[in-house]
Design an enzyme around this catalytic site. Structure first.
Site, mmCIF file in Angstrom:
data_model
loop_
_atom_site.group_PDB
_atom_site.id
_atom_site.type_symbol
_atom_site.label_atom_id
_atom_site.label_comp_id
_atom_site.label_asym_id
_atom_site.label_seq_id
_atom_site.Cartn_x
_atom_site.Cartn_y
_atom_site.Cartn_z
ATOM 1 N N GLY A 122 2.963 -1.218 4.175
ATOM 2 C CA GLY A 122 3.116 0.186 3.825
ATOM 3 C C GLY A 122 4.564 0.519 3.504
ATOM 4 O O GLY A 122 5.061 0.270 2.399
ATOM 5 N N GLY A 123 5.265 1.077 4.475
ATOM 6 C CA GLY A 123 6.617 1.584 4.267
ATOM 7 C C GLY A 123 7.565 0.615 3.591
ATOM 8 O O GLY A 123 8.333 1.008 2.697
ATOM 9 N N GLU A 180 -6.617 4.846 7.990
ATOM 10 C CA GLU A 180 -6.300 6.262 7.716
ATOM 11 C C GLU A 180 -7.505 6.966 7.094
ATOM 12 O O GLU A 180 -7.730 8.154 7.354
ATOM 13 C CB GLU A 180 -5.043 6.346 6.826
ATOM 14 C CG GLU A 180 -3.798 6.017 7.641
ATOM 15 C CD GLU A 180 -2.638 5.431 6.854
ATOM 16 O OE1 GLU A 180 -2.636 5.505 5.614
ATOM 17 O OE2 GLU A 180 -1.726 4.872 7.507
ATOM 18 N N GLU A 222 -5.238 -4.679 10.607
ATOM 19 C CA GLU A 222 -4.167 -3.704 10.808
ATOM 20 C C GLU A 222 -4.390 -2.961 12.126
ATOM 21 O O GLU A 222 -5.191 -2.015 12.178
ATOM 22 C CB GLU A 222 -4.153 -2.681 9.668
ATOM 23 C CG GLU A 222 -3.934 -3.292 8.307
ATOM 24 C CD GLU A 222 -3.343 -2.296 7.318
ATOM 25 O OE1 GLU A 222 -2.275 -2.600 6.789
ATOM 26 O OE2 GLU A 222 -3.921 -1.209 7.117
ATOM 27 N N GLY A 275 3.046 2.111 10.791
ATOM 28 C CA GLY A 275 4.096 3.112 10.648
ATOM 29 C C GLY A 275 4.873 3.406 11.922
ATOM 30 O O GLY A 275 5.608 4.393 11.991
ATOM 31 N N ASN A 294 0.883 -1.175 0.000
ATOM 32 C CA ASN A 294 0.000 0.000 0.000
ATOM 33 C C ASN A 294 0.915 1.218 0.000
ATOM 34 O O ASN A 294 1.523 1.536 1.024
ATOM 35 C CB ASN A 294 -0.900 -0.025 1.245
ATOM 36 C CG ASN A 294 -1.723 1.249 1.373
ATOM 37 O OD1 ASN A 294 -1.761 2.071 0.450
ATOM 38 N ND2 ASN A 294 -2.376 1.409 2.515
ATOM 39 N N TRP A 295 0.975 1.862 -1.142
ATOM 40 C CA TRP A 295 1.910 2.993 -1.273
ATOM 41 C C TRP A 295 1.373 4.279 -0.656
ATOM 42 O O TRP A 295 2.073 5.279 -0.603
ATOM 43 C CB TRP A 295 2.261 3.203 -2.758
ATOM 44 C CG TRP A 295 3.444 2.357 -3.184
ATOM 45 C CD1 TRP A 295 3.883 1.207 -2.596
ATOM 46 C CD2 TRP A 295 4.330 2.611 -4.288
ATOM 47 N NE1 TRP A 295 4.980 0.729 -3.260
ATOM 48 C CE2 TRP A 295 5.280 1.571 -4.300
ATOM 49 C CE3 TRP A 295 4.400 3.603 -5.266
ATOM 50 C CZ2 TRP A 295 6.308 1.499 -5.253
ATOM 51 C CZ3 TRP A 295 5.416 3.536 -6.220
ATOM 52 C CH2 TRP A 295 6.354 2.497 -6.204
ATOM 53 N N LYS A 296 0.090 4.250 -0.221
ATOM 54 C CA LYS A 296 -0.503 5.437 0.406
ATOM 55 C C LYS A 296 -0.250 6.668 -0.487
ATOM 56 O O LYS A 296 -0.302 6.548 -1.700
ATOM 57 C CB LYS A 296 0.040 5.600 1.831
ATOM 58 C CG LYS A 296 -0.130 4.303 2.638
ATOM 59 C CD LYS A 296 0.156 4.437 4.101
ATOM 60 C CE LYS A 296 -0.062 3.089 4.785
ATOM 61 N NZ LYS A 296 0.110 3.130 6.229
ATOM 62 N N SER A 331 3.588 -2.302 10.251
ATOM 63 C CA SER A 331 5.030 -2.459 10.479
ATOM 64 C C SER A 331 5.550 -3.842 10.103
ATOM 65 O O SER A 331 6.490 -4.343 10.712
ATOM 66 C CB SER A 331 5.407 -2.121 11.924
ATOM 67 O OG SER A 331 5.119 -0.747 12.202
ATOM 68 N N HIS A 366 -9.432 1.470 4.940
ATOM 69 C CA HIS A 366 -8.152 1.619 5.653
ATOM 70 C C HIS A 366 -8.347 2.567 6.837
ATOM 71 O O HIS A 366 -9.089 3.552 6.742
ATOM 72 C CB HIS A 366 -7.081 2.167 4.701
ATOM 73 C CG HIS A 366 -5.704 2.052 5.283
ATOM 74 N ND1 HIS A 366 -5.247 2.936 6.226
ATOM 75 C CD2 HIS A 366 -4.716 1.147 5.093
ATOM 76 C CE1 HIS A 366 -4.018 2.576 6.586
ATOM 77 N NE2 HIS A 366 -3.681 1.495 5.909
HETATM 78 P P1 13P Z 1 3.242 0.214 7.524
HETATM 79 O O1 13P Z 1 3.664 -1.106 6.917
HETATM 80 O O2 13P Z 1 4.003 1.389 7.010
HETATM 81 O O3 13P Z 1 3.168 0.135 9.009
HETATM 82 O O4 13P Z 1 1.737 0.460 6.998
HETATM 83 C C1 13P Z 1 0.806 -0.546 7.130
HETATM 84 C C2 13P Z 1 -0.421 -0.148 6.419
HETATM 85 O O5 13P Z 1 -1.147 0.731 6.843
HETATM 86 C C3 13P Z 1 -0.711 -0.832 5.154
HETATM 87 O O6 13P Z 1 -1.996 -0.547 4.706
#
Ligand code: 13P
Length: 249
Positions: free
Chosen positions: A229-230, A95, A163, A169, A10-12, A208, A93
């Site tokens: 994510g990251g 967020e 999640e 993050g 997920n590149w957000k 994470s 999600h």
């Molecule tokens: P991180 O892997 O950066 O913690 O993000 C997880 C996430 O929200 C994937 O949708």
């Protein structure tokens, strides 16, 4: 029951056309590990270009509107994402639940719209740190899942991503026992709604996940993949997660 491991980046709100080479490199990783289903949910502006270079990985979006069309400035319908080349879309999600005040009812409606447009769905759920500390994370997340799950949910087109909000993050993750307990609780909740198809539905872990912890997380029986994510932003960081999934699969 065998559920093919699913690893999705997920590149957000990250990525410009300059990163197309990274998408090509991630696609090569997917090609090298055919046991694993690999996807990349990129910003909507990159879906067309990304789907033009991806051969083995699928490309997805990160959100869609629940309506087909209309006066919704700035929003994108599921059909628009599909036309741009998306195969999948993330729904709910945390967020978006936080920043855009999306409710579980909204999330269920978005999942229905996505499915009607021919997209697969990754439906996200997870608890806050306060809910975890209060000791009722499994009950809270199971309820959130059942509230967010569309009536016609089926493993053929929908996966779940657990999640924990406090793990996103932050570099923190629940213990393996906590992940195990949560994923088993979510499988039970699914069984109560969709019966035997619950055993086919993939439940991903997200928060994470990285090259160092992916092997342990993906070895848990009810962890069927990851939403990353990251650590999905470069092929270098994403590679060990895909490798761990291939080894666990
Ligand atoms: P991180 O892997 O950066 O913690 O993000 C997880 C996430 O929200 C994937 O949708």
């Amino acid at each position: 029951m065998s559920r093919r491991k699913l690893i999705v980046g997920n590149w957000k709100m990250n990525g410009l056309l300059a990163q197309i080479g990274e998408i090509e490199a991630i696609d090569r990783l997917a090609q090298e590990k055919p046991k694993v289903e690999v996807g990349l949910c990129v910003p909507a502006t990159l879906i067309h270009a990304a789907s033009g270079v991806a051969r083995s990985a699928f490309i997805g979006g990160q959100d869609c509107h629940m309506k087909d069309s209309g006066a919704h400035t700035g929003c994108l319908s599921a059909a628009m994402l599909k036309e741009a080349g998306a195969k999948t879309v993330i729904a709910g999600h945390s967020e978006r639940r936080t920043d855009q005040h999306e409710t579980s009812a909204d999330v269920a409606a978005k999942a229905v719209a996505a499915h009607q447009a021919g997209l697969n769905v990754i439906l996200c759920v997870g608890e806050t740190e306060a809910e975890r500390d209060a000791g009722n994370a499994e009950a809270v997340v199971s309820e959130q899942l059942l509230d967010s799950l569309p009536q016609n949910a089926a493993a053929a087109w929908l996966s779940i991503a657990y999640e924990p909000i406090w793990a996103i993050g932050t570099g923190r993750t629940p213990t393996m026992e906590e992940v195990d307990r949560m994923h088993r609780a979510l499988r039970e909740a699914l069984r109560s709604r969709i019966g035997a198809d619950a055993d086919n539905m993939r439940i991903l872990y997200g928060g994470s996940m990285n090259g160092a912890n992916a092997g342990d997380l993906l070895a848990i029986a009810d962890v069927d993949g990851g939403l990353v994510g990251g650590a999905s932003l470069t092929a270098e960081k994403f590679a060990p997660i895909i490798e761990a999934a291939s080894a666990a699969g």
